[in-house]
Scaffold this active site. Structure first.
Site, PDB file in Angstrom:
ATOM      1  N   ASN A  93      12.527 -17.144   5.504  1.00 28.24           N
ATOM      2  CA  ASN A  93      11.138 -16.548   5.119  1.00 28.24           C
ATOM      3  C   ASN A  93      10.591 -15.922   6.467  1.00 28.24           C
ATOM      4  OD1 ASN A  93       8.113 -16.589   4.091  1.00 28.24           O
ATOM      5  ND2 ASN A  93       8.101 -17.825   6.369  1.00 28.24           N
ATOM      6  N   TYR A 158      10.072  -2.066   8.255  1.00 24.72           N
ATOM      7  CA  TYR A 158       9.721  -3.172   7.626  1.00 24.72           C
ATOM      8  C   TYR A 158      10.409  -2.922   6.098  1.00 24.72           C
ATOM      9  CZ  TYR A 158       7.229  -7.031   5.106  1.00 24.72           C
ATOM     10  OH  TYR A 158       6.961  -8.267   4.350  1.00 24.72           O
ATOM     11  N   LYS A 162      13.590  -4.939   4.464  1.00 23.13           N
ATOM     12  CA  LYS A 162      13.432  -5.855   3.439  1.00 23.13           C
ATOM     13  C   LYS A 162      14.311  -5.463   2.264  1.00 23.13           C
ATOM     14  CE  LYS A 162      10.409  -8.796   4.699  1.00 23.13           C
ATOM     15  NZ  LYS A 162      10.740 -10.030   4.745  1.00 23.13           N
TER      16      LYS A 162
HETATM   17  P1  NAP Z   1       2.927 -14.749   8.513  1.00 23.54           P
HETATM   18  O1  NAP Z   1       1.639 -15.533   7.875  1.00 23.54           O
HETATM   19  O2  NAP Z   1       2.721 -13.575   9.653  1.00 23.54           O
HETATM   20  O3  NAP Z   1       3.995 -15.743   9.008  1.00 23.54           O
HETATM   21  C1  NAP Z   1       5.076 -15.168   9.343  1.00 23.54           C
HETATM   22  C2  NAP Z   1       5.915 -16.562   9.802  1.00 23.54           C
HETATM   23  O4  NAP Z   1       7.324 -16.282  10.277  1.00 23.54           O
HETATM   24  C3  NAP Z   1       5.369 -17.429  10.993  1.00 23.54           C
HETATM   25  O5  NAP Z   1       5.624 -18.723  10.615  1.00 23.54           O
HETATM   26  C4  NAP Z   1       6.037 -16.989  12.125  1.00 23.54           C
HETATM   27  O6  NAP Z   1       5.991 -18.197  12.913  1.00 23.54           O
HETATM   28  C5  NAP Z   1       7.388 -16.792  11.623  1.00 23.54           C
HETATM   29  N1  NAP Z   1       8.207 -16.095  12.653  1.00 23.54           N
HETATM   30  C6  NAP Z   1       7.824 -14.761  13.098  1.00 23.54           C
HETATM   31  N2  NAP Z   1       9.012 -14.462  13.926  1.00 23.54           N
HETATM   32  C7  NAP Z   1       9.699 -15.312  14.081  1.00 23.54           C
HETATM   33  C8  NAP Z   1      10.927 -15.542  14.681  1.00 23.54           C
HETATM   34  N3  NAP Z   1      11.273 -14.597  15.568  1.00 23.54           N
HETATM   35  N4  NAP Z   1      11.781 -16.756  14.596  1.00 23.54           N
HETATM   36  C9  NAP Z   1      11.039 -17.616  13.604  1.00 23.54           C
HETATM   37  N5  NAP Z   1      10.066 -17.532  13.165  1.00 23.54           N
HETATM   38  C10 NAP Z   1       9.489 -16.433  13.152  1.00 23.54           C
HETATM   39  O7  NAP Z   1       3.692 -13.819   7.173  1.00 23.54           O
HETATM   40  P2  NAP Z   1       3.700 -14.342   5.777  1.00 23.54           P
HETATM   41  O8  NAP Z   1       2.577 -13.335   4.992  1.00 23.54           O
HETATM   42  O9  NAP Z   1       3.646 -15.688   5.785  1.00 23.54           O
HETATM   43  O10 NAP Z   1       5.271 -13.761   5.256  1.00 23.54           O
HETATM   44  C11 NAP Z   1       6.294 -14.775   5.276  1.00 23.54           C
HETATM   45  C12 NAP Z   1       7.555 -13.854   4.525  1.00 23.54           C
HETATM   46  O11 NAP Z   1       7.052 -13.098   3.468  1.00 23.54           O
HETATM   47  C13 NAP Z   1       8.047 -12.561   5.575  1.00 23.54           C
HETATM   48  O12 NAP Z   1       9.216 -12.536   5.493  1.00 23.54           O
HETATM   49  C14 NAP Z   1       6.976 -11.524   4.992  1.00 23.54           C
HETATM   50  O13 NAP Z   1       7.709 -10.445   5.313  1.00 23.54           O
HETATM   51  C15 NAP Z   1       7.183 -11.832   3.403  1.00 23.54           C
HETATM   52  N6  NAP Z   1       6.277 -11.032   2.608  1.00 23.54           N
HETATM   53  C16 NAP Z   1       4.996 -11.320   2.797  1.00 23.54           C
HETATM   54  C17 NAP Z   1       3.997 -10.700   1.976  1.00 23.54           C
HETATM   55  C18 NAP Z   1       2.575 -10.892   2.045  1.00 23.54           C
HETATM   56  O14 NAP Z   1       1.776 -10.031   1.185  1.00 23.54           O
HETATM   57  N7  NAP Z   1       2.151 -11.656   2.715  1.00 23.54           N
HETATM   58  C19 NAP Z   1       4.472  -9.804   0.833  1.00 23.54           C
HETATM   59  C20 NAP Z   1       5.882  -9.669   0.813  1.00 23.54           C
HETATM   60  C21 NAP Z   1       6.756 -10.194   1.441  1.00 23.54           C
HETATM   61  P3  NAP Z   1       5.791 -18.030  14.592  1.00 23.54           P
HETATM   62  O15 NAP Z   1       4.708 -17.031  14.924  1.00 23.54           O
HETATM   63  O16 NAP Z   1       5.390 -19.524  14.886  1.00 23.54           O
HETATM   64  O17 NAP Z   1       7.193 -17.736  15.012  1.00 23.54           O
END
Ligand code: NAP
Length: 250
Positions: A93, A158, A162
């Protein structure tokens, strides 16, 4: 009749479990009975996720790891095996954005996003498949995005990461199908988390107009799809992309 997902006795690894969608996935898997190894780089927030799980009687541990580093991915697998002797579920994730128009995009913005989002997924998958193959069972769930299906101006890095995750998912599903590993992707639409908080109200209003279900998604909407893919309910599903977007991109 109600059917609930039972993951008692299963061990899961969730990357990016410190916030947002990953945190909710970790909580949902733990509620279903799985022991959850929570990984991310922010140790204080990770500790909060673990506390939220253990306060409710669930099993969880935190491991600080940067998924872009193969050695950290190996550390995650080793920690799960040391704690629970098995790895049944991996949720890739962890993800970042570094948005910019292609002409202005810096090499490091491209490299960072590909390293965390795509290579991170490869690193963690490689780290868990041996124990899963030995068990002759395992579920890997990769977080892609609708942007990986459609592209998006300002997000070439991005979108490429993906879309790459979908190709990685399909290739791994073909390689490990004979070992009974199910490897699938989820492509969320617009989910309310830190990642989308920075977008202006005008952008959100425009998005809403294109969502047939009439609302933005929640982390729980995504976690529910993870529960299906992590459970025996999806034993005949592999190499698929489940779009969780309220109907936005159909
Ligand atoms: P978020 O709130 O920004 O959280 C991202 C998470 O990834 C955080 O826990 C962060 O933790 C962790 N992370 C970032 N860099 C990392 C690294 N190098 N190693 C380990 N952990 C890391 O993002 P989110 O919205 O929850 O998104 C989660 C996933 O869903 C992502 O892959 C995103 O692309 C995908 N997604 C999200 C959306 C959306 O609308 N939000 C839509 C489509 C897909 P730390 O900062 O503590 O490392």
């Amino acid at each position: 009749m109600s059917v609930s997902v039972d993951l008692a006795g299963k061990a899961a690894i969730v990357t990016g479990a410190s916030r947002g969608i990953g945190r909710e996935i970790a909580l949902a898997l733990a509620e279903a009975g799985a022991a959850v190894l929570c990984a991310a780089t922010n140790e204080a927030l990770l500790a909060e996720t673990v506390k939220a799980i253990t306060d409710k009687g669930g099993k969880a541990q935190a491991v600080k790891a940067d998924v872009a580093l193969a050695a950290d991915a190996e550390k995650l697998a080793a920690a799960a095996l040391a704690a629970w002797g098995r790895i049944d579920i991996l949720v890739n994730n962890a993800g970042i954005t570094r948005d910019n128009l292609l002409l202005r995009m810096k090499e490091e913005e491209w490299d960072q996003v590909l390293a965390v989002n795509l290579k991170g997924c490869f690193n963690c998958t490689k780290a868990v498949v041996r124990p899963m193959m030995k068990q002759r069972a395992g579920k890997i769930i990769n977080l892609s995005s609708v942007i990986g299906l459609t592209g998006n101006p300002g997000q070439a890095n991005y979108a490429a990461s993906k879309a790459g995750i979908i190709a990685l998912t399909q290739s791994a599903a073909k390689e490990f199908g004979s070992r009974n590993l199910q490897i699938n992707a989820i492509a969320p639409g617009f989910i309310t988390t830190d990642m989308t908080a920075a977008l202006g109200d005008d952008v959100k209003t425009k998005m809403l107009a294109n969502i047939p279900l009439g609302r933005l998604g929640t982390p729980r909407d995504v976690a529910n799809a993870v529960l299906f893919l992590a459970s025996g309910m999806s034993d005949y599903v592999t190499g698929q992309v489940i779009v969780v977007d309220g109907g936005m991109v159909m």
